[in-house]
Write an enzyme that holds these catalytic residues in place. Structure first.
Site, short mmCIF file in Angstrom:
data_model
loop_
_atom_site.label_atom_id
_atom_site.label_comp_id
_atom_site.label_asym_id
_atom_site.label_seq_id
_atom_site.Cartn_x
_atom_site.Cartn_y
_atom_site.Cartn_z
N ASP A 143 0.87 -1.18 0.00
CA ASP A 143 0.00 0.00 0.00
C ASP A 143 0.90 1.23 0.00
O ASP A 143 1.79 1.35 0.86
CB ASP A 143 -0.86 -0.02 1.28
CG ASP A 143 -2.16 0.75 1.15
OD1 ASP A 143 -2.17 1.76 0.44
OD2 ASP A 143 -3.16 0.33 1.77
N HIS A 163 -11.41 -1.90 4.52
CA HIS A 163 -11.26 -1.24 5.83
C HIS A 163 -11.96 0.12 5.86
O HIS A 163 -12.03 0.74 6.91
CB HIS A 163 -9.78 -1.08 6.14
CG HIS A 163 -9.10 -0.13 5.18
ND1 HIS A 163 -9.01 -0.37 3.82
CD2 HIS A 163 -8.53 1.08 5.37
CE1 HIS A 163 -8.39 0.65 3.24
NE2 HIS A 163 -8.09 1.54 4.15
#
Ligand code: TEU
Length: 585
Positions: free
Chosen positions: A101, A339
């Site tokens: 990420d 998330h």
């Protein structure tokens, strides 16, 4: 096989690990890299092709790591750079790729680049961020003195006044996340170096956070007034003027001609038109886009804190538009959970007793589409939203800021919480339930957030031992993608677009055809798929409350094209056509 068919990520399923909540080996109550290393059997059995790991960089954790203070290291909270090397190696040894990420739109306000930038107007890094003088005629630091009307994602103005130099800096998310100025070539070049550093450590791809926000019009014009000036549609920093140029440059500079590294662009509020340009291989920008259009369908007039029921027809129409919009050129990602989103089973199926069958039906409808599916940790267990009982259950910066802001202006605290319960990000960020031990075996210490009690009943160990579990349904869907090219490449045609609860479509690749029919509602219904074209088709994968009865009903129903579905029934049927395109079964 064309070059396009060779791209590994087109046939892949990506598993998202949220580091804080996956597995804790150290016992400090927060997930860590050695915890992930201890749970690789779970991922391998599920059969995923790649792991996307949320940010583990050194960070003050204002936004759980999406506020990076050092792009080239690991936060001691999660372990060490060596642990990360070991994780990459261990995944590779199991044939699983690793996706990092990267948060390139903004840094933490504690990143040395920002500390330098903030230190004075003459600092060489001043221009690495967006600094602007207060609006003329307004006292600096007072409401209305902000350089423009942009609102931040996490409440308030998108500008923060810095008294030491008398200027404002731009922060589209929160004050702890100042936006980098990509107009400055030195910034872009420093970020390219970051990606090269991780490539040298063996990563197989990047998930690039809010990457369609990095090009801003240097004039920084006001957004449309009213809701449009808030973080949302029409905001001028979305898909900005030089975005396609910046992304093409990034690939050229970092990857050259390499095609084995995947670039995933997380792109809130982007459009199909832009996405098809972003993902057209001949443009050399990103390989797939993570868009959000289907994630806003249950936002009411007041946005995500004013939720309304999700209309299955709207979901089908939105996803079908993205399917057809990127059919000729481009590539989709497929997701319903992350998330940043609530658990999708709670979003679609509020009745608790439907949890497992609903999870299977929804997964069938999603995984059989064209694109790269993402599985967010716990989704493969059919987890539901973790409860938000009191304000202490709000850990997320977005939730906390919103709650405090509303209560400060006198709104009833319980009413504010009630509005937040369905869609707050806290609902899906709690620790994974691994087994029946205390805290679901997530930690031998005290977890940073409780493991929800009904999550314990859905724990991974029990589900791996039960062939009828949600886990094994996901495993079968993933296996079907790996073995049946029509799942990866077939042309998708939506059926029954006006049906209020049946999600149905076909996939066709050469002489192979698939029919997918899923009842995304808890009540029985009939799916009229039209005629007998699927008569005698092979039943590939079925799920529902009573699979034996569903099998019988489907066999019967395919004779005349009318399938009787119980609540949350889902079927996948396969047909082999002869060369003329006629059904051969
Ligand atoms: O999210 C981008 C984003 O805009 C949303 O998903 C955001 O969570 C939502 O609008 C809030 O209502 C990415 C990350 O995935 C997210 O966790 C970060 O908070 C955000 O960027 C900032 O880095």
């Amino acid at each position: 096989m064309s070059e396009v068919d060779d791209d590994w990520w087109r046939a892949a399923v990506v598993y998202q690990v949220y580091p804080r909540s996956f597995a804790d080996a150290s016992g400090d109550g927060i997930g860590d890299l050695r915890g992930i290393l201890s749970r690789l059997d779970h991922l391998q059995e599920l059969g995923v092709d790649a792991v996307w790991l949320g940010p583990v960089y050194p960070s003050p954790q204002a936004d759980n790591g999406y506020d990076v203070a050092d792009y080239l290291d690991v936060d001691p909270l999660f372990g060490t750079l060596r642990d990360l090397d070991e994780l990459i190696e261990a995944l590779h040894a199991r044939g699983v790729r690793f996706i990092m990420d990267v948060v390139l739109n903004h840094t933490s306000d504690q990143h040395p680049w920002f500390l330098a930038s903030r230190s004075g107007k003459d600092d060489p890094k001043r221009d690495w961020y967006w600094w602007r003088a207060p609006r003329p005629g307004h006292a600096p630091g007072t409401p209305g003195a902000e350089p423009n009307n942009w609102q931040a994602a996490f409440s308030g103005s998108a500008w923060r006044f810095d008294a030491s130099t008398g200027e404002y800096y731009l922060q589209v998310f929160s004050a702890a996340q100042p936006d980098l100025n990509w107009e400055n070539p030195a910034v872009r070049s420093a970020l390219h170096d970051v990606l090269r550093f991780w490539l040298a450590r063996g990563v197989d791809g990047f998930r690039m956070d809010v990457i369609n926000f990095v090009s801003k019009d240097p004039a920084l014009p006001d957004g449309p007034s009213g809701r449009g000036s808030r973080f949302g549609d029409g905001a001028p920093y979305i898909d900005g003027p030089r975005i396609h140029e910046f992304l093409a440059e990034l690939r050229r500079e970092v990857l050259g001609n390499r095609r084995d590294v995947v670039l995933i662009g997380e792109m809130p509020l982007t459009t199909i038109e832009h996405a098809s340009r972003y993902t057209d291989p001949t443009n050399g920008e990103v390989d797939m886009v993570v868009h959000f259009k289907h994630m806003g369908l249950d936002h009411g007039p007041g946005g995500k804190w004013d939720p309304r029921p999700l209309d299955v027809r709207a979901l089908k129409a939105t996803l079908a538009a993205w399917q057809s919009g990127l059919a000729e050129r481009g590539w989709n990602s497929l997701y319903l959970s992350s998330h940043d989103q609530p658990r999708h089973v709670s979003r679609f199926a509020p009745a608790q007793q439907d949890r497992a069958v609903a999870a299977k039906a929804i997964a069938t409808a999603l995984h059989l589409q064209r694109g790269t599916p993402f599985v967010y940790q716990g989704e493969e267990l059919g987890l539901t939203n973790a409860p938000i009982d009191t304000p202490d259950d709000l850990h997320d910066i977005e939730s906390r800021n919103h709650y405090l802001e509303e209560v400060a202006v006198g709104r009833d605290a319980e009413a504010v919480l009630a509005g937040m319960r369905p869609l707050a990000r806290d609902t899906s960020r709690t620790p994974m339930p691994w087994d029946e031990r205390p805290h679901g075996g997530f930690t031998h210490g005290v977890p940073w957030a409780p493991v929800a009690s009904d999550h314990l009943d859905a724990n991974a160990a029990d589900q791996r031992a039960d062939p009828d579990s949600v886990f094994h349904h996901y495993r079968r869907l993933i296996d079907l993608r790996h073995t049946e090219p029509a799942v990866v490449h077939g042309v998708l045609t939506l059926l029954l677009d006006a049906h209020p609860q049946v999600y149905a479509f076909t996939r066709q690749l050469g002489t192979t055809a698939l029919l997918v029919v899923a009842n995304l509602g808890g009540s029985p219904t009939t799916a009229d798929i039209g005629g007998d074209a699927w008569r005698g088709g092979e039943l590939r994968l079925l799920s529902g409350r009573d699979v034996a009865s569903l099998r019988e009903r489907t066999r019967q129903g395919l004779r005349d094209g009318t399938v009787e579905l119980d609540g949350w029934d889902a079927v996948i049927v396969q047909r082999h056509d002869d060369a003329s395109g006629r059904p051969a079964v």
